[in-house]
Design an enzyme around this catalytic site. Structure first.
Site, short mmCIF file in Angstrom:
data_model
loop_
_atom_site.label_atom_id
_atom_site.label_comp_id
_atom_site.label_asym_id
_atom_site.label_seq_id
_atom_site.Cartn_x
_atom_site.Cartn_y
_atom_site.Cartn_z
CB THR A 122 -0.89 0.00 1.26
OG1 THR A 122 -1.44 1.30 1.45
CG2 THR A 122 -0.09 -0.33 2.52
CD GLU A 124 -3.58 3.31 4.07
OE1 GLU A 124 -3.55 3.27 5.31
OE2 GLU A 124 -4.61 3.09 3.40
CE1 TYR A 148 -3.21 -2.77 5.66
CE2 TYR A 148 -3.22 -0.42 5.14
CZ TYR A 148 -3.21 -1.75 4.73
OH TYR A 148 -3.20 -2.05 3.39
CE LYS A 152 0.23 -4.68 2.98
NZ LYS A 152 -0.11 -6.03 2.46
P1 NAD Z 1 -9.38 -7.81 2.32
O1 NAD Z 1 -9.40 -7.50 3.77
O2 NAD Z 1 -10.62 -7.61 1.51
O3 NAD Z 1 -8.95 -9.35 2.11
C1 NAD Z 1 -7.91 -9.93 2.82
C2 NAD Z 1 -8.01 -11.44 2.61
O4 NAD Z 1 -6.92 -12.06 3.31
C3 NAD Z 1 -9.29 -12.06 3.15
O5 NAD Z 1 -9.83 -12.97 2.21
C4 NAD Z 1 -8.83 -12.80 4.40
O6 NAD Z 1 -9.63 -13.95 4.70
C5 NAD Z 1 -7.40 -13.17 4.02
N1 NAD Z 1 -6.55 -13.39 5.19
C6 NAD Z 1 -6.42 -12.58 6.27
N2 NAD Z 1 -5.57 -13.13 7.16
C7 NAD Z 1 -5.15 -14.29 6.62
C8 NAD Z 1 -4.24 -15.30 7.05
N3 NAD Z 1 -3.62 -15.22 8.24
N4 NAD Z 1 -4.02 -16.35 6.23
C9 NAD Z 1 -4.65 -16.45 5.04
N5 NAD Z 1 -5.52 -15.53 4.59
C10 NAD Z 1 -5.77 -14.46 5.36
O7 NAD Z 1 -8.16 -7.01 1.74
P2 NAD Z 1 -7.99 -6.28 0.32
O8 NAD Z 1 -8.58 -4.93 0.41
O9 NAD Z 1 -8.43 -7.21 -0.75
O10 NAD Z 1 -6.41 -6.10 0.29
C11 NAD Z 1 -5.58 -7.11 -0.28
C12 NAD Z 1 -4.13 -6.68 -0.18
O11 NAD Z 1 -3.96 -5.43 -0.86
C13 NAD Z 1 -3.67 -6.43 1.26
O12 NAD Z 1 -2.34 -6.91 1.38
C14 NAD Z 1 -3.70 -4.93 1.42
O13 NAD Z 1 -2.75 -4.48 2.35
C15 NAD Z 1 -3.35 -4.48 0.01
N6 NAD Z 1 -3.89 -3.16 -0.37
C16 NAD Z 1 -5.23 -2.91 -0.27
C17 NAD Z 1 -5.70 -1.67 -0.68
C18 NAD Z 1 -7.18 -1.36 -0.65
O14 NAD Z 1 -7.56 -0.24 -1.00
N7 NAD Z 1 -8.05 -2.28 -0.26
C19 NAD Z 1 -4.83 -0.69 -1.14
C20 NAD Z 1 -3.47 -0.99 -1.21
C21 NAD Z 1 -3.01 -2.24 -0.84
P1 TYD Z 2 -10.80 3.72 4.21
O1 TYD Z 2 -11.72 3.27 3.12
O2 TYD Z 2 -10.94 3.12 5.56
O3 TYD Z 2 -9.32 3.54 3.64
P2 TYD Z 2 -7.90 4.09 4.25
O4 TYD Z 2 -8.09 4.46 5.65
O5 TYD Z 2 -7.04 2.87 4.11
O6 TYD Z 2 -7.50 5.22 3.35
O7 TYD Z 2 -10.96 5.29 4.37
C1 TYD Z 2 -10.83 6.16 3.28
C2 TYD Z 2 -10.97 7.57 3.82
O8 TYD Z 2 -12.32 7.75 4.27
C3 TYD Z 2 -10.10 7.84 5.02
O9 TYD Z 2 -9.66 9.21 4.96
C4 TYD Z 2 -11.03 7.67 6.22
C5 TYD Z 2 -12.36 8.09 5.67
N1 TYD Z 2 -13.55 7.41 6.23
C6 TYD Z 2 -14.63 8.16 6.69
O10 TYD Z 2 -14.64 9.41 6.63
N2 TYD Z 2 -15.72 7.50 7.20
C7 TYD Z 2 -15.76 6.14 7.29
O11 TYD Z 2 -16.77 5.58 7.80
C8 TYD Z 2 -14.65 5.38 6.81
C9 TYD Z 2 -14.65 3.88 6.89
C10 TYD Z 2 -13.56 6.05 6.29
#
Ligand code: NAD
Ligand code: TYD
Length: 333
Positions: A122, A124, A148, A152
């Protein structure tokens, strides 16, 4: 190629599985996922019955479960993580266990079998930007500020350490906030859409002027796929969406899509240590691999609202049970 996709039952991982099965007819995919609250086999329903797809339930921090799967695959694409900042503030330990220890266990298995390893991370990890700062890039120093992002960052450092120390063939992508189908409704966009569709209010933290860069999940999957196949070993690629917006702008756009007014916004207490702004300079992946985002935020948000409208059964089931307890704890409802 045979891919081991960790976290493939989550939001981005499941989109990636569908992407690979569709775009690479010769590839096989083994999903390894613990099915935590965020993992959902419904996200993989489309792949069920496909002879090139298999699901295995298990924990990435369990070496005995991980080793044979890594051994039978050519590459590990590592999505599995605890992924929500607010939950990391409530309960940091699960983040360290899965994101740091789990990644190290996978790296050891990849090292033992000499496997290609792609790590999904990420933006972040780079901390927070001020309004006039230049966007994050591959050379930005790490400065994580939430449990978090700290976990990461720890995993990113381990991945790089295994490259430098053991010569493991790794790549890393650091991307901005994803959105799209199967997005778990604890994150801003799916939480806002589903609350609005239920006739509820959208909780906006603080003044709502924090800025995120939004990337459609399909664009992210294309980037991971490209880096996996054509990225330079040992390199990191930043992946951005060209979609910097204040949170309040995102919420207002969603209000207009569902026909609700500003009365549906509820300003709530700010998140502790809330990062003010994220933005990404993705010129490296554009120059080296020809990748750039293809979905504009306007069309992506419209399509995402439509997806949630037509997948009510999916999100209603996700929002029942333990989710209600989480929501009550987080928002005091
Ligand atoms: P998510 O929370 O939707 O999914 C995470 C998955 O990992 C789930 O299916 C969960 O069951 C599995 N998991 C958790 N702990 C586990 C373990 N100990 N063993 C096996 N499986 C396990 O997450 P996401 O939003 O799909 O994110 C996926 C990856 O992308 C993460 O590494 C996250 O840090 C990264 N990422 C996400 C975003 C975003 O905007 N969502 C942005 C940048 C990077
Ligand atoms: P989020 O989707 O939790 O992603 P991240 O914190 O990883 O960026 O949040 C996106 C932005 O929205 C973040 O600035 C926090 C804000 N936010 C709210 O204002 N209200 C909410 O209920 C949530 C979940 C997030």
């Amino acid at each position: 190629m045979k891919l081991l996709v960790t976290g493939g039952a989550g939001f981005i991982g499941s989109n990636f599985v569908h992407h690979v099965l569709r775009e690479h007819p010769e590839d096989e995919v083994v999903v390894f996922d613990l099915l935590t609250y965020a993992g959902n086999l419904e996200n993989l329903r489309e792949a069920e019955g496909n002879p090139r797809f298999r699901f295995v339930k298990g924990d990435i921090a369990d070496p005995e479960a991980v080793k044979p799967l890594v051994a039978e695959c050519d590459a590990v694409v590592h999505f599995a993580a605890e992924s929500h900042v607010d939950r990391s503030i409530m309960e940091p330990s699960a983040f360290v266990r899965t994101n740091v220890l789990g990644t190290q266990v996978l790296l050891d298995a990849a090292r033992e079998h000499g496997r290609r390893f792609h790590h999904v991370s990420t933006d972040e990890v780079f901390g927070a930007l001020g309004p006039d700062d230049v966007p994050f890039s591959e050379t930005t120093p790490y400065d994580p500020r939430s449990p978090y992002s700290a976990s990461k960052a720890g995993s990113d450092h381990l991945v790089r350490a295994y490259f430098h120390t053991f010569g493991l063939p790794v790549t890393i992508t650091n991307c901005s906030n994803n959105y799209g189908p199967y997005h778990f409704p604890e994150k801003l966009i799916p939480l806002a859409i589903t609350n609005l569709l239920e006739g509820k209010k959208v909780p906006v933290y603080g003044d709502g002027k924090q800025v995120r860069d939004w990337l459609h999940v399909e664009d992210h999957c294309r980037a991971v796929d490209l880096v996996l196949r054509r990225g330079r070993i040992g390199e990191t690629y930043c992946v951005g969406g060209n979609g910097e917006r204040e949170n309040i702008e995102i919420v207002r756009t969603l209000l207009s899509h569902v026909g609700r007014d500003e009365g549906a916004i509820e300003y709530v207490k700010d998140r502790p240590g809330h990062d003010r702004r994220y933005a990404i300079d993705f010129s490296k992946i554009r120059t080296e691999l020809g990748w750039e985002p293809s979905v504009t935020l306007e069309e992506g948000l419209r399509d995402t609202v439509e997806w949630f409208r037509t997948h009510e059964d999916w999100w209603k089931s996700v929002k029942s049970g333990a989710y209600r307890e989480y929501y009550g704890r987080q928002y005091g409802k």
